[in-house]
Design an enzyme around this catalytic site. Structure first.
Site, PDB file in Angstrom:
ATOM      1  N   ASP A 328       8.911   2.241   3.329  1.00 28.50           N
ATOM      2  CA  ASP A 328       8.121   2.648   2.175  1.00 28.50           C
ATOM      3  C   ASP A 328       8.422   4.109   1.900  1.00 28.50           C
ATOM      4  OD1 ASP A 328       6.779   0.303   1.962  1.00 28.50           O
ATOM      5  OD2 ASP A 328       5.120   0.926   3.253  1.00 28.50           O
ATOM      6  N   ASP A 618       1.989  -1.427   4.883  1.00 27.53           N
ATOM      7  CA  ASP A 618       0.617  -1.013   5.157  1.00 27.53           C
ATOM      8  C   ASP A 618      -0.427  -1.962   4.582  1.00 27.53           C
ATOM      9  OD1 ASP A 618       1.187  -0.390   2.572  1.00 27.53           O
ATOM     10  OD2 ASP A 618       0.894   1.770   2.760  1.00 27.53           O
ATOM     11  N   ASP A 622       1.663  -6.961   2.682  1.00 34.18           N
ATOM     12  CA  ASP A 622       2.893  -6.639   3.410  1.00 34.18           C
ATOM     13  C   ASP A 622       3.060  -7.507   4.656  1.00 34.18           C
ATOM     14  OD1 ASP A 622       3.790  -4.695   1.709  1.00 34.18           O
ATOM     15  OD2 ASP A 622       2.727  -3.079   2.737  1.00 34.18           O
TER      16      ASP A 622
HETATM   17  P1  ATP Z   1       5.287   2.883  -1.139  1.00 33.51           P
HETATM   18  O1  ATP Z   1       4.202   3.358  -0.243  1.00 33.51           O
HETATM   19  O2  ATP Z   1       5.577   1.432  -1.076  1.00 33.51           O
HETATM   20  O3  ATP Z   1       6.476   3.754  -1.184  1.00 33.51           O
HETATM   21  P2  ATP Z   1       3.748   3.435  -3.430  1.00 33.51           P
HETATM   22  O4  ATP Z   1       2.653   4.026  -2.656  1.00 33.51           O
HETATM   23  O5  ATP Z   1       4.393   4.223  -4.482  1.00 33.51           O
HETATM   24  O6  ATP Z   1       4.876   2.923  -2.603  1.00 33.51           O
HETATM   25  P3  ATP Z   1       1.939   1.525  -4.378  1.00 33.51           P
HETATM   26  O7  ATP Z   1       0.875   2.162  -3.616  1.00 33.51           O
HETATM   27  O8  ATP Z   1       2.077   0.053  -4.404  1.00 33.51           O
HETATM   28  O9  ATP Z   1       3.308   2.044  -3.960  1.00 33.51           O
HETATM   29  O10 ATP Z   1       1.830   2.070  -5.836  1.00 33.51           O
HETATM   30  C1  ATP Z   1       2.619   1.569  -6.866  1.00 33.51           C
HETATM   31  C2  ATP Z   1       2.303   2.260  -8.167  1.00 33.51           C
HETATM   32  O11 ATP Z   1       0.960   2.018  -8.494  1.00 33.51           O
HETATM   33  C3  ATP Z   1       2.433   3.772  -8.092  1.00 33.51           C
HETATM   34  O12 ATP Z   1       3.705   4.192  -8.424  1.00 33.51           O
HETATM   35  C4  ATP Z   1       1.439   4.231  -9.136  1.00 33.51           C
HETATM   36  O13 ATP Z   1       2.020   4.217 -10.402  1.00 33.51           O
HETATM   37  C5  ATP Z   1       0.371   3.156  -9.067  1.00 33.51           C
HETATM   38  N1  ATP Z   1      -0.747   3.593  -8.245  1.00 33.51           N
HETATM   39  C6  ATP Z   1      -0.742   3.994  -6.969  1.00 33.51           C
HETATM   40  N2  ATP Z   1      -1.957   4.305  -6.531  1.00 33.51           N
HETATM   41  C7  ATP Z   1      -2.786   4.087  -7.547  1.00 33.51           C
HETATM   42  C8  ATP Z   1      -4.180   4.210  -7.727  1.00 33.51           C
HETATM   43  N3  ATP Z   1      -4.972   4.612  -6.760  1.00 33.51           N
HETATM   44  N4  ATP Z   1      -4.692   3.909  -8.927  1.00 33.51           N
HETATM   45  C9  ATP Z   1      -3.895   3.483  -9.907  1.00 33.51           C
HETATM   46  N5  ATP Z   1      -2.587   3.340  -9.807  1.00 33.51           N
HETATM   47  C10 ATP Z   1      -2.021   3.647  -8.661  1.00 33.51           C
END
Ligand code: ATP
Length: 872
Positions: A328, A618, A622
């Site tokens: 990730d 996480d 997953d």
């Molecule tokens: P990884 O940990 O897999 O590298 P990530 O943390 O970017 O990836 P996700 O947490 O699935 O992946 O988030 C994906 C997308 O969702 C983010 O790029 C963002 O645009 C949106 N996102 C993340 N957190 C939030 C939140 N708390 N509220 C709204 N949108 C969110």
């Protein structure tokens, strides 16, 4: 009087259990109840006592043979031999017991480390405590991905769905509610206002009052013993056990031949019997699986110090052969410390964040509106002590709002949240609904592409205008520009409603407000780890939910992505068939905007290419990918219980660099096991050669049975263990990963074992012959005995290093130094104390010692010379 919890209003349950859903139990009361109800854990299998472990050592077939031989010697009046044998067997038993105990202890410690925590309210504060300390009356928070830690009555349930298959077998998660149920008798699956220990929160969140803990829970009633820790034998242990059997048969055969030949050449039957038995006991490598276990267990302890907790022992072996690490981005490659850097709203990009918040009150109204809406749509907050609580993305928003003079508590009071659709990484957005003066305000924030597609209008200068394609393009271009600078971008949109409809109607017809770009700096140490990975022939692959451009920007910075590599999005991935993906997977180093399901496909594609894949994760979703991967690594800090439960390894610091150091440790452990095997087997071959040659050539016996036993069951064991804790070889990360299924005897290990074994045997025989020529049988035996012991100790030094011993330093493993001293002392005890009469040895003079020493040392010199010439 007891009550039926589902049949009562939660207020009554609260009163009955003398608790308070706002403040929780007081700390004192919780302690009192803990004493009264005991720990919240299921009964475990009774542990083996040390004595039982000791007795277990005698179950071994070889030890039984030895005991039988002892009894025979007693019957024949050979009391001395019998007593010594008993002593050796008992000492060996104690050694075995200590080893087993040590291995067990480390596994036990591991179990403690992986035990989950629960978020509760105690004395009015939200705290995380080990689930074992929960008591009836505790107020527990439940969130998607949590295991329900005890049985409880729900009093808050927001879209809460719980997977109760562990108890009911029903795989569809149950929608939960908080209303009292009428019926007194209800099957467990229908008690929708209750949550039960061991079930999993699949979606939404809620809170409950703990009603039952430990063995009083529904789980406790059905599970007499549940052991979540996987302590099954590792593939290597199983293979070695198998091999041990073959070797055992081989050794027995040789011993039989020795016995028969001895008798045919008219040696005394009893002597020949004892020799054959001792040789069999000594040469059968029944201790190998034990050495592997203890080496693995010690390795696991070392990994804990390096912040990797191994949940499943086989993972240690697999780690050493990892060839791909899929990771990730957020939090693993980056620090997960987000700071808002840029904003876009009202058709204006605010790039200089300091200028935006230059002084309180001077912030543009549009910016304030954007930040207020975004902050309302978060679960993060700043607590009374000023601590930032919640997801870093959301904390960043709340902090930015604070800089603009907006306090989360104030706006939340003015516009309380009445409904929500929680964030999930498939939708990549979240929505909250608030009551305000006009009615209801729906706010959605999330990945820009997803949010913009649900917008039909735009907020500009206080007006709401239609959102046509050209404006959409413009917004997407701004988003792209921000992403290029490695920013994570969120879009915020809203709509006003007179009435709340259903969830399906929240995330549509929205009005776009703006974009928020935040930076999440890469972790310092990751760059070096990526370099190390590549040097070690391991491919790092980034898999992220973030935007492609952001992902590539960070990938480039860290060295994961280089020109010529491919970067694909989840949408593109959907268009590829499995076969196409199998072909392309090797070229792709960044996956962006993927959902957790994609991870399984990526793992499989790599596996189809013969790779051994480590994968991080996480979230709840997953879990399948973590299971599919050869090494599933869950995040210790941000990971859900479900992800941790599915993983082979937990990274306590969520750090990519930790995976790499675990791989290094895994490789070292594997090499060390190889070294122990190399050492033990070559010594065994040596002993067989001595006896076999002597019998075949009709020589007097160079070693008495008790010599063989003493050497094998005692002096050999310590260096073998010390080899298990060899420090990593300097070039351990310079080699390509070990191919899947490669034999532990690969790279000519069998040859080395055989040839060096023969050398050990011959050197001992030479010492014996010289002794015979110079003096008498007793001196000759003493020389043979001490040469065999010392040659083996030099052999231990020899196997420490693949290349020259001088390169790694003779004393670089202090355990080896100690164990060599200890083994030498054990030898001298036999020769220099009155014990010698029982062992049939005598004191040697300086010349004899000189001969013994030179002969023994020559194994090291010969192998060093060979190593020198074999140098590439
Ligand atoms: P990884 O940990 O897999 O590298 P990530 O943390 O970017 O990836 P996700 O947490 O699935 O992946 O988030 C994906 C997308 O969702 C983010 O790029 C963002 O645009 C949106 N996102 C993340 N957190 C939030 C939140 N708390 N509220 C709204 N949108 C969110």
């Amino acid at each position: 009087m007891t009550i039926i919890y589902w049949n009562q209003e939660y207020k009554d349950v609260e009163e009955y259990l003398k608790t308070d859903i706002i403040k929780g139990l007081s700390n004192e009361e919780a302690q009192k109840r803990l004493r009264e109800y005991g720990y919240n854990q299921l009964k475990e299998q009774n542990k083996k006592s040390l004595f039982l472990m000791f007795l277990d050592q005698f179950k071994d077939f070889m030890v039984l043979i030895l005991l039988a031989a002892t009894i025979i010697s007693l019957l024949l009046g050979e009391v001395t031999d019998a007593v010594i044998m008993i002593v050796v067997v008992v000492l060996n038993g104690i050694l075995g017991m200590l080893q087993e105990n040590r291995a067990e202890k480390s596994l036990e410690a591991l179990k403690k480390l992986t035990s989950p925590t629960a978020r509760v309210i105690r004395s009015g504060r939200v705290v995380d405590i080990p689930t074992s300390q929960l008591v009836p009356g505790d107020i527990v928070y439940l969130e998607a991905g949590n295991f329900v830690p005890a049985d409880g009555r729900l009093f808050e349930a927001t879209n809460l769905r719980i997977d109760e298959s562990a108890l009911t077998g029903e795989s569809v998660p149950v929608d939960k509610d908080i209303k009292a149920l009428k019926a007194e008798e209800l099957p467990l699956g229908d008690r929708i206002n209750m949550a039960y220990m061991g079930t999993v929160v699949a979606y939404g969140r809620g809170r409950m009052i703990v009603t039952d803990t430990g063995m009083n829970t529904e789980m406790g009633k059905i599970a007499e013993f549940i052991d979540s820790q996987d302590t099954a034998a590792t593939p290597l242990q199983r293979r070695l056990e198998e091999l041990g059997k073959y070797l055992g048969v081989g050794v027995l055969l040789i011993c039989f031949i020795i016995f028969i030949t001895g008798i045919l050449s008219r040696r005394p039957v009893f002597d020949m019997f004892m020799t054959a038995v001792s040789l069999a006991v000594a040469a059968i490598p029944e201790g190998l699986p034990a050495i592997v276990t203890i080496t693995l267990a010690i390795g696991v302890q070392k990994m804990i110090k390096k912040k990797a907790i191994i949940r499943k022992l086989p993972a240690v072996e697999t780690l050493g052969s990892a060839s791909v690490i899929c990771t990730d981005k957020t939090g693993t490659l980056t620090q997960n410390r987000m700071t808002v850097m840029k904003l876009y709203t009202n058709d204006k990009v605010y790039s200089d964040i300091n200028a935006i918040f230059k002084s309180e009150g001077s912030t543009d109204n549009e910016v304030k509106f954007l930040l207020e809406c975004a902050a309302l749509c978060t679960d993060a907050f700043i607590d009374e002590d000023g601590r930032e609580i919640g997801d870093p993305t959301e904390v960043a928003i709340v902090m930015a709002a604070k800089s603009a003079g907006i306090r989360k508590q104030d706006i939340e009071e003015a516009k309380p949240r009445v409904d929500e659709v929680p964030f999930d990484s498939d939708r990549k957005m979240m929505t909250t609904v608030h009551r305000d003066e006009k009615g209801y305000k729906v706010i959605t924030k999330g990945a820009p592409d997803n949010v913009i597609d649900r917008c039909t209008s735009l907020y500009l200068n206080g007006d709401i205008l239609p959102l046509d394609d050209s404006i959409k393009e413009k917004i997407k271009a701004v988003n792209e520009e921000m992403a290029k600078g490695a920013l994570r971008v969120l879009a915020v949109a809203y709509k006003d409603l007179d009435d709340i409809g259903s969830h399906g109607e929240f995330e549509c017809d929205l009005t776009f407000i703006g974009l928020i770009g935040m930076i999440d700096p890469p972790r310092e140490e990751v760059k070096e780890s990526v370099r190390l990975c590549k040097k070690a022939g391991i491919k790092p692959v980034m898999i992220t939910g973030d935007h492609l451009v952001t992902a590539v920007a960070i990938g480039k910075e860290l060295g994961i992505y280089k020109a010529g590599d491919e970067a694909v999005t989840g949408v593109q991935l959907n268009e590829l068939t499995d076969e196409e993906l199998d072909k392309q997977v090797k070229d792709i180093s960044v996956y962006a905007r993927v959902s957790p399901e994609h991870k399984v496909r990526i793992v499989k594609a790599w596996q189809n290419n013969g790779a051994v894949v480590a994968m991080t994760g996480d979230g709840v979703n997953d879990a399948p990918a973590l299971k599919q991967a050869d090494i599933g690594a869950a995040m210790g800090m941000t990971g859900t219980d479900v992800a941790k439960g599915a993983a082979d390894m937990i990274l306590t610091d969520d750090n990519f660099a930790t995976i790499v150091s675990a791989v290094q440790e895994g490789r070292t452990i594997y090499e060390n096991i190889r070294k122990s095997i190399h050492f033990l087997l070559s010594c065994n071959v040596g002993e067989i050669v001595v006896i076999f040659v002597a019998v075949m050539l009709g020589m007097p016996m160079p070693l008495k049975p008790i010599h063989i036993l003493w050497i094998n069951l005692l002096t050999d064991s310590f260096p073998a263990l010390a080899l298990g804790v060899e420090p990593p070889a300097p070039d351990v990360m310079d080699k390509k990963p070990r191919p899947k299924g490669e034999s532990i005897f690969a790279h000519g290990l069998w040859w080395k074992i055989t040839l060096q074994g023969i050398l050990i045997g011959l050197l001992t025989l030479v010492a014996f012959r010289l002794g015979l020529m110079k003096k008498n049988l007793i001196t000759a035996r003493t020389m043979a005995f001490s040469t065999l012991v010392l040659t083996q100790l030099f052999q231990a030094l020899n196997v420490r290093a693949e290349a020259s011993l001088l390169k790694i330093g003779v004393f670089s493993n202090r355990y080896m130094t100690y164990s060599i001293i200890l083994s030498a002392v054990l030898m001298f005890i036999v020769i220099l104390t009155p014990l010698r009469t029982y062992f049939g040895v005598s004191v040697l003079n300086a010349t004899d010692w000189g001969i013994v020493f030179i002969l023994s040392l020559s194994i090291l010199i010969i192998t060093e010379v060979i190593k020198y010439f074999k140098k590439p």
